[in-house]
Design a protein around this motif. Structure first.
Motif, mmCIF file in Angstrom:
data_model
loop_
_atom_site.group_PDB
_atom_site.id
_atom_site.type_symbol
_atom_site.label_atom_id
_atom_site.label_comp_id
_atom_site.label_asym_id
_atom_site.label_seq_id
_atom_site.Cartn_x
_atom_site.Cartn_y
_atom_site.Cartn_z
ATOM 1 N N THR A 104 42.914 33.934 45.004
ATOM 2 C CA THR A 104 43.827 32.785 45.108
ATOM 3 C C THR A 104 45.271 33.249 45.023
ATOM 4 O OG1 THR A 104 42.194 31.262 44.155
ATOM 5 C CG2 THR A 104 44.501 30.590 44.047
ATOM 6 N N LEU A 105 45.552 34.167 44.116
ATOM 7 C CA LEU A 105 46.924 34.652 43.952
ATOM 8 C C LEU A 105 47.385 35.428 45.188
ATOM 9 C CD1 LEU A 105 46.763 35.837 40.220
ATOM 10 C CD2 LEU A 105 47.544 33.625 41.113
ATOM 11 N N ARG A 106 46.480 36.203 45.786
ATOM 12 C CA ARG A 106 46.840 36.948 47.004
ATOM 13 C C ARG A 106 47.258 35.996 48.117
ATOM 14 N NH1 ARG A 106 41.963 39.543 46.414
ATOM 15 N NH2 ARG A 106 42.186 41.403 45.124
ATOM 16 N N LYS A 107 46.481 34.921 48.276
ATOM 17 C CA LYS A 107 46.820 33.940 49.322
ATOM 18 C C LYS A 107 48.180 33.318 49.045
ATOM 19 C CE LYS A 107 41.973 32.662 50.125
ATOM 20 N NZ LYS A 107 40.950 31.600 49.913
ATOM 21 N N ALA A 108 48.411 32.972 47.783
ATOM 22 C CA ALA A 108 49.677 32.327 47.422
ATOM 23 C C ALA A 108 50.865 33.247 47.659
ATOM 24 C CB ALA A 108 49.632 31.880 45.969
ATOM 25 N N LEU A 109 50.657 34.552 47.500
ATOM 26 C CA LEU A 109 51.765 35.506 47.660
ATOM 27 C C LEU A 109 52.300 35.562 49.090
ATOM 28 C CD1 LEU A 109 50.717 38.470 45.349
ATOM 29 C CD2 LEU A 109 52.826 37.131 45.200
ATOM 30 N N SER A 142 43.922 35.939 33.173
ATOM 31 C CA SER A 142 44.688 37.143 32.820
ATOM 32 C C SER A 142 44.184 38.364 33.577
ATOM 33 C CB SER A 142 44.603 37.387 31.316
ATOM 34 O OG SER A 142 45.224 36.349 30.599
ATOM 35 N N ALA A 143 42.874 38.503 33.660
ATOM 36 C CA ALA A 143 42.305 39.668 34.337
ATOM 37 C C ALA A 143 42.602 39.629 35.838
ATOM 38 C CB ALA A 143 40.800 39.732 34.095
ATOM 39 N N GLY A 144 42.561 38.433 36.422
ATOM 40 C CA GLY A 144 42.874 38.305 37.846
ATOM 41 C C GLY A 144 44.317 38.644 38.138
ATOM 42 N N ALA A 145 45.221 38.205 37.262
ATOM 43 C CA ALA A 145 46.633 38.537 37.436
ATOM 44 C C ALA A 145 46.848 40.042 37.325
ATOM 45 C CB ALA A 145 47.469 37.796 36.388
ATOM 46 N N GLU A 146 46.105 40.681 36.438
ATOM 47 C CA GLU A 146 46.244 42.129 36.261
ATOM 48 C C GLU A 146 45.757 42.885 37.504
ATOM 49 O OE1 GLU A 146 47.318 45.740 34.662
ATOM 50 O OE2 GLU A 146 47.962 43.690 34.217
ATOM 51 N N ILE A 147 44.739 42.364 38.176
ATOM 52 C CA ILE A 147 44.294 42.983 39.434
ATOM 53 C C ILE A 147 45.444 43.022 40.433
ATOM 54 C CG2 ILE A 147 42.839 42.634 41.477
ATOM 55 C CD1 ILE A 147 40.647 41.569 39.602
ATOM 56 N N ILE A 148 46.148 41.907 40.555
ATOM 57 C CA ILE A 148 47.258 41.842 41.510
ATOM 58 C C ILE A 148 48.401 42.745 41.071
ATOM 59 C CG2 ILE A 148 48.923 40.326 42.644
ATOM 60 C CD1 ILE A 148 46.037 39.883 43.520
ATOM 61 N N ARG A 149 48.675 42.799 39.767
ATOM 62 C CA ARG A 149 49.727 43.712 39.300
ATOM 63 C C ARG A 149 49.409 45.148 39.665
ATOM 64 N NH1 ARG A 149 48.911 41.056 34.200
ATOM 65 N NH2 ARG A 149 50.186 39.167 34.095
ATOM 66 N N ARG A 150 48.150 45.541 39.481
ATOM 67 C CA ARG A 150 47.746 46.917 39.826
ATOM 68 C C ARG A 150 47.914 47.166 41.316
ATOM 69 N NH1 ARG A 150 43.310 46.087 36.195
ATOM 70 N NH2 ARG A 150 41.905 45.893 37.974
ATOM 71 N N GLU A 151 47.542 46.171 42.137
ATOM 72 C CA GLU A 151 47.696 46.316 43.580
ATOM 73 C C GLU A 151 49.160 46.474 43.962
ATOM 74 O OE1 GLU A 151 45.794 42.961 45.369
ATOM 75 O OE2 GLU A 151 43.774 43.604 44.836
ATOM 76 N N LEU A 152 50.034 45.856 43.191
ATOM 77 C CA LEU A 152 51.471 45.939 43.452
ATOM 78 C C LEU A 152 52.091 47.171 42.789
ATOM 79 C CD1 LEU A 152 52.322 42.173 42.838
ATOM 80 C CD2 LEU A 152 52.312 43.360 45.065
ATOM 81 N N GLY A 153 51.253 47.918 42.068
ATOM 82 C CA GLY A 153 51.752 49.127 41.415
ATOM 83 C C GLY A 153 52.518 48.882 40.148
#
Length: 346
Positions: A293-298, A330-341
């Protein structure tokens, strides 16, 4: 709040069973007097600990000291008779017995400020505090005095502004106005509803948020959603007014909804609390579902302005389910943070 993708909740969180009956709106308190006051403070400690344990960055009171997100504020006002009740249609969706406005409304004293001071003393984390918005307040009452939705909303906006300024002085970082009525009364939002909200926010230096959703996960709301078709475009009617407003953050329902996420593009430049947790189901999302969901929103919100959040409040859910959903957020947000480095410590 420099952390990328800071997580938060939309509003209410489940109450401990010793305070009120779980999984129920308007659940009566199980004690009164000094015992109730102490129990409410204990519940604030518990809900804060559960948010922090789940990794929530911007914490809240979870509305532990209020029975309902609208009526508890109204209970602190003069001019409203809770014994004189009428049945009204709430957001054109369901009937409810509500109190009556019988005279000029006034706020003789602070309503949530002592609770806010108590919570502020427990944590250094950023705190978001929710207040009902003027339009949603008038939709939860029978008005036998002003006999004008606009006039009553304006009067409530003045009282909300008084409360909001005191909350800011107590150390609250974000004040959120809950306006689910914005998703129903589009003409009124554009005619005077947004102006009333601006009056409620007037003079605030803290971050100002508005929460517009499709409601708690109760039958009346889920039945209504089932009539809305394959695309929910209600936001399209109000986003232009919000975009032009002084609102800093916009809290939306996105996960498991039929809201076309490209509508968020209309808010480009605003901070967006993207609802990535469905509060209308007991199924706990996986971190990857949240991340999707966060990826789509980005695609439609700048990365430094995306705030992962829940769709709405979680009072009707069990504490176990709510804890699981917050951890997944929280864990989902952390996945996106890792993808963004970017690491969680950033």
């Amino acid at each position: 709040m420099t952390k990328l993708l800071p997580t938060s909740t939309a509003g209410s969180l489940p109450k401990p069973a010793w305070l009120a009956e779980p999984e129920k709106l308007w659940s009566p308190w199980k004690m009164d007097g000094a015992a109730l006051a102490q129990a409410k403070q204990d519940a604030l400690r518990v809900t804060l600990a559960e948010q922090r344990d789940a990794g929530i960055d911007i914490v809240s009171d979870g509305e532990q000291t209020r029975q309902h997100f609208v009526t508890t504020f109204i209970e602190g006002l003069e001019g409203v008779d809770f014994e004189q009740r009428e049945t009204v249609r709430i957001r054109d969706r369901y009937d409810a017995s509500v109190p009556t406005v019988v005279g000029a409304v006034a706020r003789p004293r602070s309503i949530f400020v002592e609770d806010a001071k108590f919570l502020r003393g427990l944590t250094d984390a950023p705190i978001k505090w929710a207040l009902p918005g003027p339009m949603t307040m008038i939709d939860t009452l029978y008005d036998a005095h002003y006999r004008s939705r606009e006039k009553l909303a304006w009067e409530f906006a003045k009282l909300l502004n008084e409360e909001a300024k005191e909350l800011e002085a107590a150390g609250i970082d974000i004040i959120q106005f809950d306006e689910p009525a914005f998703n129903v009364f589009f003409e009124e939002v554009n005619d005077w509803g947004m102006a009333a909200l601006e009056r409620a926010m007037e003079g605030l230096d803290c971050q100002k948020a508005v929460h517009v959703c499709y409601g708690y996960g109760i039958k009346a709301n889920t039945d209504w959603k089932a009539t809305l078709g394959s695309e929910w475009r209600q936001y399209e009617m109000i986003f232009p007014a919000i975009q032009k407003s002084s609102v800093d953050l916009v809290s939306l329902e996105c996960h498991n909804s039929h809201v076309p996420l490209d509508l968020i593009e209309m808010l480009r430049g605003k901070k967006v609390m993207v609802g990535a947790i469905d509060v209308a189901t007991n199924t706990i999302e996986t971190p990857e579902e949240v991340a999707a969901t966060l990826r789509k929103a980005l695609q439609f919100v700048d990365v430094d302005k995306l705030y992962p959040c829940t769709n709405c409040g979680m009072t009707p859910l069990s504490r176990q389910v709510a804890r699981g959903k917050l951890a997944a957020l929280s864990a989902g947000a952390e996945i996106i943070r890792r993808e963004l480095g970017v690491s969680a410590a950033a």
